[in-house]
Every structure is written in C-alpha cells, then in structure tokens.
Write an enzyme that holds these catalytic residues in place. Structure first.
Site, PDB file in Angstrom:
ATOM      1  N   GLU A 512     -40.310   7.900 -38.475  1.00  0.00           N
ATOM      2  CA  GLU A 512     -39.677   6.604 -38.199  1.00  0.00           C
ATOM      3  C   GLU A 512     -40.571   5.475 -38.678  1.00  0.00           C
ATOM      4  OE1 GLU A 512     -38.079   3.778 -34.513  1.00  0.00           O
ATOM      5  OE2 GLU A 512     -38.637   5.859 -34.159  1.00  0.00           O
ATOM      6  N   LYS A 643     -37.313  20.238 -19.379  1.00  0.00           N
ATOM      7  CA  LYS A 643     -36.604  19.843 -20.599  1.00  0.00           C
ATOM      8  C   LYS A 643     -35.179  19.369 -20.327  1.00  0.00           C
ATOM      9  CE  LYS A 643     -39.355  23.241 -23.114  1.00  0.00           C
ATOM     10  NZ  LYS A 643     -39.395  24.466 -23.916  1.00  0.00           N
ATOM     11  N   ASP A 719     -45.076  20.769 -26.823  1.00  0.00           N
ATOM     12  CA  ASP A 719     -43.682  21.158 -26.963  1.00  0.00           C
ATOM     13  C   ASP A 719     -42.850  19.882 -27.070  1.00  0.00           C
ATOM     14  OD1 ASP A 719     -41.110  22.089 -26.796  1.00  0.00           O
ATOM     15  OD2 ASP A 719     -41.519  23.518 -25.192  1.00  0.00           O
ATOM     16  N   HIS A 818     -37.951  -3.407 -39.200  1.00  0.00           N
ATOM     17  CA  HIS A 818     -37.310  -2.158 -39.639  1.00  0.00           C
ATOM     18  C   HIS A 818     -36.786  -2.278 -41.062  1.00  0.00           C
ATOM     19  CE1 HIS A 818     -37.232   0.757 -36.334  1.00  0.00           C
ATOM     20  NE2 HIS A 818     -37.361  -0.301 -35.544  1.00  0.00           N
TER      21      HIS A 818
END
Length: 836
Positions: A512, A643, A719, A818
């Site tokens: 990103e 998760k 993870d 951006h």
C-alpha cells in the site's frame, strides 16, 4: 574425444601460470622473428603493375559490405552478451576474445607476411570471426563453481562440452573462408587469407590460453577462500540448463562433415587445375604453395603506411555512419535492464504465451534474484545438491522400470526429473512428499511446479513466481506445504521512533503506497517527546467446548473448574507440557448443556497457539477423570477467540494487552503534522469514537490500526490472519497543559497476539526484521521479554500511524498523498467542497 577434451581442460585450469607464460613467450618469439625476404607474397604480381592503393569498384563494394556485416555481427554478439546481466562475463569473455583475436592473430600474420599495412582490412575480419557466445558459455561454467577446485572441474566440463563441436566448426569455417582466396578480388583474397589464419589461431588460443586465464582470474578474484563466491548461485542453474539444452545436433554434425569433405575436394580440384594451367598470376593459398609467401613489399617510407591507415574513402564513411548509428541506438534508445534467464524461475524455457512480457516483470524478477542470492549466501543453507557429474539417461525410462528403481534404490540419484514426475503422476510417490523423498527441497519444488503446470495448463503462470535460492528446510513441516515458490513483498522502514527512551526502526512489509511514509511522519512528530508504553496484561487463550448429558452436570463441572481449590490441580497438569507455559486463569461460560472453558496462560516469547492447544488437551483429560460423562467436542470452541472479531478479546484481552501514550506540543502539531490540536481532537471524536459506535464496531475505535499491525506482522513472520484481533484499538486524544495547547494521545490495544519464536519468525528474512527491532528469538535472561518488546513496538507504531492519518484527514491531505504515492496524477480540488 569428450574425455580427451576434459583432460586437456583440466590441465589448462590446473596449470594456468605455465600455460599463460608459455603462450605469451611464444607470441613474443613470433614478433621478434625477422621475416626478411624468406616469404613471397601470393599477391605480389597484383601489386606490381597498378599501385596497391588503386582498387576497382568491385573491391570497394565487396569490402564495404563485409565491413558493415562485421560491425553488425559484433554489435549483435555484444547485445547478447550484455543480456546475460553480468559484469564478469561481459569483462572476461568480451575483453579476452577481442584481445586474443587481434593480438595473437596479428602476431602470426605479421610473422608469415612481413607486412602489417594490410591489417586495416583484417580488423573487420577479426570482428566477423569473433564468437563471444563460446567464450561466454565457458565463463558461465567457471562462474557456476563454489570453490577453486570446482572451478577447475567446471572448466574441464565446459571444455568437454564445447571442444568437439568447436573443433568441427573451426575446420568447416577454415574451409569455407578459404574459398574466398579464389574470388579474384584482391582485397577479398588477402582478407580471406588473414581470416583463415585468425580462425586457426583463435581456436588454439581458446583451447589453451583462455581456460587458463579463467582459472587464474577467478582464483585471484576470490576474496575469501572459505566463502562461496557471490556469482556462484546466479550462474549455477543457467550453466546446467545450457549444458543439457545445447547438446550437438547429430544431423547438423553429419551435414558439417559432408560439407567439409566437399570443400576439401573443391580446394584440391581448384589447386590441381591452377597447377596444370600454370597460371602464374593466380593466387596460391598458403596450404598448397611450393613457394614461400610474402605479401606486398613494405613501402620504404613510414609516411606511406600512415597515409594508408588514415585515408578515408567512401567505404570508410559508410562504416563510420553505421558505427555512430549503433552507438546512438545503444546509448539512448535501448533498454538497459539486464535480463535474467527464465531458468532462474524454474522453467526450462519461457512459455510461448509469455513472449510479449516486457520490462516491468524483468525489473521485479531481477531484484528478486539478486536479493535472494545474497540471502542464500548469508544464511549458508546446507541443502543436498545434485551431483554435478551425475549423468541421467537422455530418454525417459518406462513406468515399470522407474517403479523397479523406486523399490530398490535411491530415486534421487537414479531417476531424472521427468521420471520422478512420471512416478508422481501415477501415484507411485506422493507429490506433497517430493522434498522429503528427494532430500532436496529445491528440486522437489521444481518438479511439483512442472507437474502442476503441465497437468492444468498453467505452466506460464509460474514464470513470475520465483523458487530458487530459498531455505525450504525452515519451511517444511512448519510454515507451508505443497510449496511451489515464494512471494516477495517490499519491506519499507519507518522511524526511528523514540520508544521508552530507545530509538527503534520499524520494518513494514506492505504493497500500500504512502503507508510507510505516513507512519514515518508520525515517528518524526513523536521524536521530540517520545512514546511511553506498558504491558498491562499477558495471556494467550484457548477455549474448548465440551458437552454434558444435562445442564445439571454442566453447571456442576463449571463450579468445580472455577473453584480456587481445584485450580492448582488443573494448573499442574496444564503447565507440565512446557517449561515456558504458565496457566494464569480460567473463564467459563455455559450454554445449555454445552460448557465453554477459556484457558489463559503466558507463553514466553512464543505466540503460543500450538503450545496452549497441547496443554488444553492435557487439562481436559484431567477434568474428564472427575467428570467421566464429559464429551470433548473441540479443542477450539470459538470462545478463544482466534482470528475472528469477538467482544471477549476486546474486553478480556488475548495475547499482550498494551497501552501507549505521547504528549505532542502544539508547535510540532502545526509544523510537522500540518494541523492543529483542536482539529485533531475533533476528528478523533467524530470519526474514531462516534463513527465507530454508529457502525457497531467491536474494538475498532481507531483510524487504521490494522494497516500498521499487518505490515509489521508480515515483516516479522507473525500470522497475518491474527490482525483481526490484534488490531483491536481505541485511540484517545485530549488537550494537554495548563492552556490546553498541547496534545495528549493514547492507544489501547488489549489483544496483540504476537511472538518472536516459532512459525514464520525463524525464516531468515523475517528474522532479519526482528533483528532490526532488536527482538529476535527467545530472550535468554527473561523469557517473554522479546515478545513484549515487539508488542510495545506495534502499539507505539500504531500511535504514530494514527496521528499521521488523522492529521492528513483534518488538513484534507489524504487524497493528495494517495494520488502521489499509489495513483496516477489526477485533478482534484485544493480544498474540500460540497458538491450538490
């Protein structure tokens, strides 16, 4: 003949000084020979009547064409050499071939003719006869070696590979070029005579002087004899492919032999005819002449030679224009990005569907190849490599024969890749076990790629997925299965961040744009006051679900488990599974006859999911001894909760519960963050607090904590899926100081699931990022301290990212940043406007 050439190459590579000195001494002796009138020129008659400078139109046209072809051919060879992407091959092969062709050939020609004035035509002859591909290939053989002894072995192997075909090519080339001595065009005849000598001299030098120079150069270039040279891995796969992919074509070899016999007959017939007709003005070649040879008698005046060298005619102008055009084209109009052969990515050849792929993929692939090459050398991977001299049968043996070999011997040594693939296709061996069966992970991955690619027609998709030079020994059984390669992700660095009195750099793996830049700006704003962090709770959770015959049994079991008198008994059984595991507390929730038990424990420097799962099973078995009717349904009943968004993690915490705070002066807010204290507070309340409440968010009272958490997680081998719970964060801002001019900001993150031991943290790139932070592996004195440090870094980095993004939102800079970093430039308003 292969064995003979191999022994010859071994001798030249093993005795480089002797061969080099002998060659140079012989050359010096040749140059010192006084030719005098010993030789007669075969073109003497042609120079007696008209001056040698007067050439007819055929001479000019023929020589101009030859010169242009020579320049174009040399340019083509140089471009091919340049595409190999190596300064070693470009330097060794290019410089040597030009040097040897000109110096050694000129020496022999000077000795045999006594006149070097005609060498100006021979210069283009040298360019036309230079073959950089053979020199480059032998250099690749040498550069693929990892030690000096292997250099000698590989040079011998290269000589055995190139020697027979090169010998036949030299014979054919000499016979073909010598046909030009019968053309009747004087300058072309002299040029062909020079060419024949140059071909023979180049062959002798290539077979002796060049391999010795290669061996000596690589020996002198090796800075540390104990280390693998930096070029080894880059050329190993390329050399193996070329050795197996460029075997001489037997049909072509037979054609060359027949052509050689025909040319010999033509030459003998032509010389016999000339002798019978007694044409004394004809040009007699050196090989059959009964006379001694001497080219044009040298001009008595040195000025004459000089004028012949510098005089420009129409043909010279044409050649100069061509050279200038090629130079301009190479410098200004050609792409200079070096190409990495497709074998670096595990394919024998580039698929047809990929022929039009251009620069962007090459750029990424090159960088990947270089970085993984350095990583491979740094970590000194000790995987089993295929023996260099192992020769497999050219034809694929039958399935029955392969099965017989599989049952009786080591298939890694006896079967080639296609035969192993045949066994996997027929279910004789399992494709997911290739690395273990072959005891060579890299080879196993290569075969699996080809197996899957050919079966499903997606071989071309693997072209941009690298797999070479990776330490799969740390992946097998730990991180991934059915491996087909690895995906490189760019890693940026933000900071330094002044954290608890220590400056820390933050590695962030992301695709990103402007994320790292934004976090870095937040770190700069915090560099004046620093960030303070605290670990307020620590405990990884695992919540199994069990079932009882009735709610009475379930409630009775819950009461027993939560009793403080029984806790030590459960804890003893739980902690017995690991010396780093300590049970902290137990939570229970009942739903009908289902009982959910949440075990919370500290896990040292490991994130601890596998560790606590094993301990939970032991604890349940201990409880089952008391309540035999208890049915264990699942070790994970989602009461953990892992998760998945869950209020229990937001309220109770999971992993590391961390709080960070900082006080930023109004001056820094204005000059660095380009905003104001009141504007930041307003945006934080309206967006992070009210907006998240309206959305019914759980733990999402922040601007973009997940961005920073995920980037650091990927970089450090965590993870990535655990960013769901780990990104739980509440960002608070309030005015600070007597006048309320400064800004107080804090981030509360109750469930950072993180570790520095196990999983992806042991992979070399991820471990390197942990080294950057200063939290790699297990802490020797205080177990768990490295994991706590990493959790503090995450929380503080989130705070830096929060203040930077909120400042951009308050100032209206978000879209601009951006558009600058990961979008093409577009028109957008300079100020926020309401569009009706």
């Amino acid at each position: 003949m292969v064995g003979l050439y191999r022994a010859h190459g071994e001798f030249c590579a093993s005795h480089p000084w002797e061969v080099i000195v002998a060659t140079l001494t012989l050359t010096a002796c040749i140059l010192s020979i006084d030719t005098g009138n010993v030789f007669h020129s075969y073109s003497q008659k042609l120079c007696e009547t008209p001056p040698c400078q007067d050439y007819n139109a055929v001479d000019v046209i023929a020589m101009t064409i030859i010169r242009c072809v020579a320049v174009l051919y040399s340019y083509y060879q140089f471009r091919n050499l340049h595409k190999l992407g190596s300064k070693y091959i470009l330097g060794i092969a290019g410089l040597f071939t030009v040097f040897s062709s000109f110096v050694f050939s000129s020496s022999v020609i000077n000795c045999l003719t006594g006149d070097v004035s005609d060498l100006k035509d021979a210069l283009f002859c040298f360019l036309l006869l230079i073959d950089l591909s053979k020199a480059a290939l032998l250099a690749q053989f040498a550069l693929s070696a990892s030690s000096q002894e292997e250099v000698k072995h590989n040079i011998a192997r290269g000589m055995a590979h190139l020697g027979p075909s090169l010998t036949l090519d030299t014979i054919v080339e000499t016979l073909v070029v010598s046909v030009g001595t019968l053309s009747g065009i004087r300058r072309l005849e002299i040029l062909c005579y020079f060419a024949c000598l140059s071909v023979l001299v180049n062959y002798i030098v290539f077979m002796t002087f060049y391999p010795s120079c290669l061996s000596l150069i690589l020996e002198l270039a090796r800075s540390d004899p104990g280390k693998t040279p930096s070029w080894h891995r880059r050329f190993k796969a390329i050399t193996e492919l070329k050795e197996h992919g460029q075997k001489p074509n037997p049909v072509l070899q037979r054609v060359k032999m027949i052509m050689s016999g025909g040319l010999v007959f033509v030459h003998l017939h032509s010389r016999w005819i000339l002798k019978e007709m007694d044409i004394k003005e004809s040009v007699l070649p050196l090989m059959t002449s009964d006379h001694t040879i001497q080219l044009n008698t040298p001009s008595p005046a040195a000025q004459g030679y000089l004028l012949r060298w510098i005089t420009l005619g129409a043909d010279h102008i044409v050649v100069l224009i061509l050279l200038l055009a090629l130079t301009v084209k190479f410098i200004f109009f050609e792409d200079k990005d070096e190409m990495i052969p497709s074998e670096v990515y595990g394919l024998n050849e580039k698929p047809k569907v990929e022929v039009e792929r251009k620069v962007p993929i090459i750029l990424v692939s090159k960088e990947v190849a270089i970085q993984t090459d350095k990583l491979f050398l740094r970590t000194e991977i000790k995987t089993t490599e295929k023996k260099e001299d192992k020769q497999f049968p050219e034809e694929i043996r039958s399935l029955e024969k392969c099965i017989e070999i599989n049952n009786s011997g080591d298939i890694a040594e006896e079967l080639n890749d296609d035969e192993i693939k045949l066994l996997a296709e027929n279910g004789v061996i399992q494709a997911y076990q290739l690395e273990k069966i072959l005891n060579n992970p890299e080879r196993g991955v290569k075969i699996r790629r080809n197996l899957i690619g050919e079966r499903y027609g997606i071989l071309g998709a693997f072209y941009d997925l690298p797999y070479l030079h990776y330490d799969y020994s740390k992946v097998m059984g730990t991180c991934c299965e059915n491996v087909i390669g690895y995906v490189p992700i760019p890693v940026g660095i933000a900071g330094p961040l002044l954290l608890d009195g220590r400056k820390v750099n933050i590695p962030m793996a992301t695709t990103e744009g402007c994320l790292v830049a934004s976090t870095n700006r937040g770190c700069r704003a915090l560099s004046y006051s620093g960030v303070t962090t605290r670990i307020v709770a620590d405990g990884m959770a695992r919540g199994p679900v069990v079932r009882f015959p009735s709610i009475a049994h379930a409630s009775e079991a819950m009461t027993w488990i939560l009793s403080s008198e029984n806790f030590p008994e459960i804890k003893a059984q739980f902690d017995s599974t690991s010396r780093f595991l300590k049970l902290v507390k137990i939570h229970c929730r009942i739903a009908g006859r289902y009982l959910f038990i949440r075990f919370v424990a500290t896990t040292g420097d490991a994130m601890g999911m596998n560790m606590i799962s094993k301990a939970t099973e032991f604890a349940l078995l201990e409880i089952q001894k008391i309540f035999q009717e208890m049915e264990i349904l699942s070790l994970s009943g989602n009461f953990c909760s892992d998760k998945k968004p869950a209020a229990v993690n937001w309220i109770e915490g999971r992993g590391k519960s961390v709080v960070s705070e900082a006080i930023i002066s109004s001056k820094v807010v204005k000059n660095v963050l380009k905003s104001s204290v009141q504007a930041l507070i307003d945006v934080n309340i309206s967006k992070n607090l009210i907006g998240s409440a309206v959305a019914g968010s759980i733990g999402g009272f922040n601007a973009h904590a997940a961005n920073i958490v995920t980037a650091i997680y990927i970089a450090t081998g965590q993870d990535p899926a655990q960013n769901v719970g780990s990104s739980n964060c509440m960002t608070l801002m309030e005015p600070w100081g007597e006048d309320g001019e400064d800004l107080y900001v804090s981030c509360t993150m109750p469930s950072i699931e993180i570790g520095t031991v196990g999983g992806g943290t042991q992979l070399p790139p991820q471990a390197a990022c942990l080294d950057i932070i200063g939290a790699r592996g297990a802490h020797q004195q205080c177990p768990g301290e490295n994991a706590n440090t990493l959790a503090r870094v995450v929380c503080a980095s989130v705070l830096a990212g929060e203040i930077s993004l909120l400042s951009a939102l308050a100032a209206g800079h978000l879209v601009k940043s951006h558009m600058k970093h990961n979008r093409s430039t577009a028109q957008f308003p300079t100020q926020w406007q309401c569009v009706g």
